[in-house]
Write a protein that holds these residues in place. Structure first.
Motif, PDB file in Angstrom:
ATOM      1  N   TYR A 253      28.560   1.136 -76.383  1.00 16.00           N
ATOM      2  CA  TYR A 253      29.227   2.366 -75.962  1.00 16.00           C
ATOM      3  C   TYR A 253      30.682   2.083 -75.578  1.00 16.00           C
ATOM      4  CZ  TYR A 253      30.699   5.989 -72.661  1.00 16.00           C
ATOM      5  OH  TYR A 253      31.422   6.937 -71.988  1.00 16.00           O
ATOM      6  N   LEU A 254      30.896   1.006 -74.844  1.00 14.06           N
ATOM      7  CA  LEU A 254      32.254   0.660 -74.438  1.00 14.06           C
ATOM      8  C   LEU A 254      33.127   0.336 -75.640  1.00 14.06           C
ATOM      9  CD1 LEU A 254      31.475  -1.561 -71.321  1.00 14.06           C
ATOM     10  CD2 LEU A 254      32.600   0.665 -71.304  1.00 14.06           C
ATOM     11  N   LEU A 255      32.558  -0.385 -76.612  1.00 12.06           N
ATOM     12  CA  LEU A 255      33.330  -0.747 -77.803  1.00 12.06           C
ATOM     13  C   LEU A 255      33.735   0.500 -78.581  1.00 12.06           C
ATOM     14  CD1 LEU A 255      34.397  -3.107 -79.493  1.00 12.06           C
ATOM     15  CD2 LEU A 255      32.235  -3.093 -80.743  1.00 12.06           C
ATOM     16  N   GLY A 256      32.795   1.430 -78.761  1.00 13.32           N
ATOM     17  CA  GLY A 256      33.131   2.665 -79.451  1.00 13.32           C
ATOM     18  C   GLY A 256      34.079   3.540 -78.646  1.00 13.32           C
ATOM     19  N   GLY A 257      33.879   3.599 -77.320  1.00 11.14           N
ATOM     20  CA  GLY A 257      34.766   4.393 -76.480  1.00 11.14           C
ATOM     21  C   GLY A 257      36.166   3.835 -76.413  1.00 11.14           C
ATOM     22  N   ALA A 258      36.284   2.509 -76.536  1.00  6.83           N
ATOM     23  CA  ALA A 258      37.607   1.884 -76.490  1.00  6.83           C
ATOM     24  C   ALA A 258      38.490   2.378 -77.631  1.00  6.83           C
ATOM     25  CB  ALA A 258      37.466   0.364 -76.547  1.00  6.83           C
ATOM     26  N   VAL A 259      37.885   2.662 -78.778  1.00  9.45           N
ATOM     27  CA  VAL A 259      38.653   3.141 -79.920  1.00  9.45           C
ATOM     28  C   VAL A 259      39.338   4.468 -79.595  1.00  9.45           C
ATOM     29  CG1 VAL A 259      38.469   3.923 -82.310  1.00  9.45           C
ATOM     30  CG2 VAL A 259      37.189   1.926 -81.567  1.00  9.45           C
ATOM     31  N   VAL A 260      38.643   5.347 -78.854  1.00 11.80           N
ATOM     32  CA  VAL A 260      39.227   6.641 -78.476  1.00 11.80           C
ATOM     33  C   VAL A 260      40.249   6.459 -77.354  1.00 11.80           C
ATOM     34  CG1 VAL A 260      38.713   8.940 -77.584  1.00 11.80           C
ATOM     35  CG2 VAL A 260      37.123   7.833 -79.170  1.00 11.80           C
ATOM     36  N   ILE A 261      39.915   5.659 -76.371  1.00  6.07           N
ATOM     37  CA  ILE A 261      40.804   5.461 -75.223  1.00  6.07           C
ATOM     38  C   ILE A 261      42.130   4.836 -75.653  1.00  6.07           C
ATOM     39  CG2 ILE A 261      41.066   4.228 -73.039  1.00  6.07           C
ATOM     40  CD1 ILE A 261      39.221   6.643 -72.922  1.00  6.07           C
ATOM     41  N   GLU A 262      42.081   3.944 -76.641  1.00  9.01           N
ATOM     42  CA  GLU A 262      43.314   3.304 -77.112  1.00  9.01           C
ATOM     43  C   GLU A 262      44.305   4.330 -77.647  1.00  9.01           C
ATOM     44  OE1 GLU A 262      41.357  -0.946 -78.573  1.00  9.01           O
ATOM     45  OE2 GLU A 262      41.832   0.635 -79.999  1.00  9.01           O
TER      46      GLU A 262
END
Length: 318
Positions: A253-262
């Motif tokens: 979840y964090l890895l996928g969410g990082a793409v949006v947060i970046e």
């Protein structure tokens, strides 16, 4: 030990099969793209003959299965293709962006682990009292916050109103400027970590409560061992087994969410790269980023799964 090795071997056998399935799924979905790779590579002014020559040289006129095999052969050589009319290697762009995404993911994971552990243990030790009730409300509140909404809120309050931390600008390398790197990554990492803290803290609390109710705790305390010592040496260690399982799912979840947060914080990671690919109609770039993130998700979860097997005596004894 033989049971543990058997379980590890089973996971390792599953890994190449899952990787093969991911590569085919990504390739199959991207094959529906209406963007002509020949025009992307040669430019709008290329002649019809040059475009056709490019398609023949790169096997674009072959059947889907043949093109997939060509794609796999390139992946074995770590060749993701090229993008833009300048024929820039996708692999180089991914290699530059992926470490940023990993840094953000694991910083968010570190914050989530620390926060969830402190809140979960405190809630269990003060079970059904006011600290437990307050922590429960905070957990529910953090679960209801989408990461992107929290990111915008942090930018508005922490950056624009208080001026404490930057929300944009260059990202200095950690080895050269640790303080600058931490300042630039703190807000994105908090945005990722807060929803995970809400879920993981409840898991830690439940696991701690179950361990605190076991007979060995009452026996040790009755024998004169101080309760904090029992909690620190035995209860906490035994209660970690269940949260580790949930943690493996949260890493993805964090890895996928990082793409949006970046994208929100303008970090030069995989999120910014995939946005560039979508905006500029670069299917090779989108395919390379998607495939890398998906493979990283699978590999990280299998590693966490193996760690769970190694630390869980109940599984090893099966």
């Amino acid at each position: 030990m033989s049971n543990t090795l058997r379980l590890i071997g089973r996971r390792l056998i599953q890994l190449p099969l899952m990787i093969l399935g991911i590569t085919f799924l990504v390739f199959f979905v991207m094959s529906f793209s209406q963007v002509d790779p020949a025009i992307t590579a040669l430019g709008e002014g290329a002649s019809i003959e040059d475009r056709e020559k490019y398609r023949e040289e790169h096997g674009l006129n072959e059947p889907l299965l043949v093109r997939y095999l060509i794609f796999l052969s390139g992946l074995v050589r770590l060749d993701f293709g090229t993008y833009t009319a300048r024929q820039l290697p996708v692999g180089d762009a991914v290699a530059a962006a992926f470490p940023v995404t990993l840094q953000l993911t694991f910083l968010g994971l570190f914050i989530a682990i620390i926060g969830a552990t402190l809140l979960g243990v405190a809630a269990a030790l003060y079970r059904d009292r006011w600290p437990d009730q307050v922590i429960r409300v905070l957990s529910i509140g953090s679960l209801s916050m989408p990461s992107f909404w929290l990111a915008v809120l942090l930018i508005q309050v922490v950056t624009l109103q208080l001026g404490l931390l930057p929300a944009s600008g260059p990202l200095p390398p950690f080895s050269e400027d640790p303080a600058g790197w931490l300042a630039r990554m703190t807000l994105p990492a908090i945005s990722l970590a807060v929803p995970v803290i809400g879920q993981l803290s409840r898991v830690v609390r439940t696991a701690m409560v179950e361990e605190l109710d076991r007979d060995y705790v009452r026996t040790a305390v009755g024998a004169g061992v101080p309760r904090p010592v029992v909690v620190a040496r035995n209860v906490f260690r035994n209660a970690l087994i269940t949260p580790v399982t949930v943690l493996g799912l949260r890493v993805g979840y964090l890895l996928g969410g990082a793409v949006v947060i970046e994208i929100i914080f303008a970090l030069p990671g995989m999120g910014t790269l995939i946005l560039q690919g979508i905006t500029n109609n670069e299917p090779n770039l989108v395919q390379g980023v998607t495939l890398t993130v998906a493979l990283a998700f699978v590999v990280i979860n299998i590693i966490v799964d193996l760690l769970y097997v190694l630390i869980n005596p109940r599984i090893r004894s099966v």
